[in-house]
Design a protein around this motif. Structure first.
Motif, mmCIF file in Angstrom:
data_model
loop_
_atom_site.group_PDB
_atom_site.id
_atom_site.type_symbol
_atom_site.label_atom_id
_atom_site.label_comp_id
_atom_site.label_asym_id
_atom_site.label_seq_id
_atom_site.Cartn_x
_atom_site.Cartn_y
_atom_site.Cartn_z
ATOM 1 N N MET A 34 28.874 74.713 69.884
ATOM 2 C CA MET A 34 28.329 73.697 70.561
ATOM 3 C C MET A 34 27.529 73.291 71.777
ATOM 4 O O MET A 34 26.532 72.643 72.141
ATOM 5 C CB MET A 34 29.497 72.803 70.618
ATOM 6 N N ARG B 56 32.302 72.136 60.582
ATOM 7 C CA ARG B 56 33.654 71.114 60.266
ATOM 8 C C ARG B 56 34.547 71.635 58.845
ATOM 9 O O ARG B 56 33.597 71.682 58.069
ATOM 10 C CB ARG B 56 32.657 69.426 60.134
ATOM 11 N N ASP C 124 40.847 69.920 72.849
ATOM 12 C CA ASP C 124 40.732 70.257 72.107
ATOM 13 C C ASP C 124 41.493 71.170 71.292
ATOM 14 O O ASP C 124 42.396 71.202 70.026
ATOM 15 C CB ASP C 124 39.118 70.554 71.654
ATOM 16 N N GLY D 191 33.505 74.953 75.966
ATOM 17 C CA GLY D 191 34.721 73.557 76.515
ATOM 18 C C GLY D 191 33.538 72.701 77.139
ATOM 19 O O GLY D 191 32.647 72.680 77.634
ATOM 20 N N LYS E 230 33.619 69.392 65.012
ATOM 21 C CA LYS E 230 32.308 68.534 64.738
ATOM 22 C C LYS E 230 31.177 69.031 64.347
ATOM 23 O O LYS E 230 30.084 68.423 63.826
ATOM 24 C CB LYS E 230 32.255 68.410 66.866
ATOM 25 N N ASP F 145 33.654 75.627 67.184
ATOM 26 C CA ASP F 145 32.930 74.805 67.036
ATOM 27 C C ASP F 145 32.711 75.006 68.643
ATOM 28 O O ASP F 145 31.201 73.508 68.215
ATOM 29 C CB ASP F 145 34.411 73.579 67.053
ATOM 30 N N HIS F 146 33.113 75.142 69.219
ATOM 31 C CA HIS F 146 32.851 74.925 70.936
ATOM 32 C C HIS F 146 32.008 75.538 71.282
ATOM 33 O O HIS F 146 30.940 75.828 72.004
ATOM 34 C CB HIS F 146 34.253 75.148 71.720
ATOM 35 N N TYR G 155 35.186 64.643 78.246
ATOM 36 C CA TYR G 155 36.007 64.387 76.997
ATOM 37 C C TYR G 155 35.896 65.380 75.806
ATOM 38 O O TYR G 155 36.244 64.554 74.571
ATOM 39 C CB TYR G 155 35.703 62.943 76.390
ATOM 40 N N SER G 156 35.981 66.771 75.597
ATOM 41 C CA SER G 156 35.595 67.339 75.087
ATOM 42 C C SER G 156 36.138 68.905 75.234
ATOM 43 O O SER G 156 35.326 69.775 75.417
ATOM 44 C CB SER G 156 34.362 67.582 74.122
ATOM 45 N N LYS G 157 36.651 68.623 76.497
ATOM 46 C CA LYS G 157 37.519 69.930 77.130
ATOM 47 C C LYS G 157 38.022 70.996 76.091
ATOM 48 O O LYS G 157 38.629 70.095 74.861
ATOM 49 C CB LYS G 157 38.368 69.633 77.874
ATOM 50 N N LEU G 158 37.973 72.215 75.868
ATOM 51 C CA LEU G 158 38.715 73.035 75.001
ATOM 52 C C LEU G 158 39.791 73.173 75.297
ATOM 53 O O LEU G 158 39.895 73.730 73.778
ATOM 54 C CB LEU G 158 37.638 74.288 75.757
ATOM 55 N N ILE H 288 39.041 75.538 66.239
ATOM 56 C CA ILE H 288 38.533 74.921 67.280
ATOM 57 C C ILE H 288 36.912 75.815 68.460
ATOM 58 O O ILE H 288 36.813 75.648 69.284
ATOM 59 C CB ILE H 288 39.429 74.955 68.313
#
Length: 364
Positions: free
Chosen positions: A357, A14, A236, A226, A11, A353-354, A230-233, A350
């Protein structure tokens, strides 16, 4: 944004991979990397060297140096914040190995589904469906790991190991990080290495293959990564690891074993120790409610047996006629061995990314 081809992962951080097993090259474009991160080709090459084929008699004998070249996004040894383009040239393709089976579908492979979906397929090693694609992921993961080490400090680390080959389990009490890169199996338990060797030699001589289990441990991960719902660590992580070729199952913490436990044995009791919160156990794998707890993140994934085997199997050809197939060429008797650096790479991507985020929403 709806991406119909789905060759891009992530997200905020990338990467888009490209290339085929027997094409001239493969690579990836990494976008969203923070600027001013020290990065050199050797930082990426270290991880690619762990994944590359031909390093022992227990993996495919395809000889690839997997030398990576940075084409963009780095200036004077630091990332610029712009897309980082990476290329790895293929050097040892033997496409003629597939001439005899180009019109047949290999059982267990993606040949049949690719052909039915696209109406065309690259029969040379599976083309895009080949595990050769994962070299690009490992390159992207090396960049993610570098960023996390800069942002989180030396306490951050990701380590993976093979904990099971076929029916043979390692002893979790014998886990030793230092042993992992000292043997051909990425085994953290040195006592099981010779058993793996004998078992895999027998499997290879029989013309068959076997599966494996890989465990990943991420240390120094901060609390709060996390996002529910809908985008739990953990969701993902599961999706990222499942995207690796031949992976058929993922466990987070106790994983499937949690179904056999009681509330007392599964819940991780907490105690206050000064200003710190400590957990007595880690059945949750370092993730509660989809958010990192600050504990070690522990996950594992199962890799199926290599589908390309010498032993003759039943299949069909492109015309739908029944036939038989024996797959010759250079194949891993256990693809799970080289999946260790691939799993580490995906977990690094991952987590970064988190991390980015979380910075965007919770700057503190």
């Amino acid at each position: 944004i709806l991406r119909m081809s789905f060759n891009t992962f992530g997200k905020f951080f990338r990467f888009t991979t490209w290339g085929e097993s027997h094409g001239p090259a493969l690579g990836c474009v990494v976008d969203g990397c923070p600027p001013n991160i020290p990065l050199k080709e050797r930082d990426i090459q270290i991880e690619l060297n762990r994944r590359k084929p031909g390093q022992s008699k227990f993996v495919t004998q395809r000889k690839e140096s997997d030398t990576v070249h940075i084409l963009s996004g780095v200036f004077e040894g630091k990332t610029t914040g712009t897309p980082i383009s990476l290329i790895i040239y293929n050097e040892d393709q033997k496409s003629k190995d597939y001439n005899d089976i180009k019109n047949k579908f290999r059982p267990g492979h993606a040949d049949f589904t690719y052909f039915k979906k696209y109406g065309i397929r690259d029969y040379r090693g599976g083309g895009r469906s080949s595990a050769r694609e994962t070299a690009a992921r490992v390159a992207a993961g090396a960049i993610a790991r570098k960023v996390l080490q800069v942002k989180l400090g030396k306490k951050f680390n990701i380590v993976g190991a093979v904990t099971q080959v076929g029916p043979i389990f390692s002893n979790p009490n014998n886990w030793d990080d230092k042993q992992i890169n000292r043997n051909s199996f990425f085994a953290a338990d040195k006592e099981v290495v010779s058993i793996y060797e004998h078992f895999l030699m027998d499997i290879r001589k029989s013309g068959s293959s076997c599966g494996a289990m890989i465990e990943l441990r991420a240390r120094g991960v901060p609390v709060g990564l996390g996002a529910p719902i809908y985008s739990k660590l953990d969701a993902d992580i599961a999706a990222g690891l499942m995207s690796i070729n031949a992976v058929k199952a993922v466990n987070i913490g106790a994983g499937m074993e949690a179904a056999t436990l009681t509330g007392e044995t599964n819940s991780d009791e907490m105690i206050s120790s000064g200003k710190q919160v400590k957990f007595k156990t880690n059945k949750a794998g370092g993730i509660l409610g989809g958010i990192s707890s600050g504990q070690e993140i522990i996950c594992s994934f199962a890799v199926k047996p290599t589908s390309s085997i010498l032993n003759t199997r039943q299949t069909i050809n492109k015309k739908g006629a029944n036939t038989k197939i024996s797959v010759k060429g250079r194949h891993d008797p256990c693809v799970g061995i080289r999946a260790v650096p691939i799993g580490e790479a995906m977990l690094a991507c991952i987590l970064l990314d988190h991390y980015l985020m979380n910075k965007g929403q919770c700057s503190n």
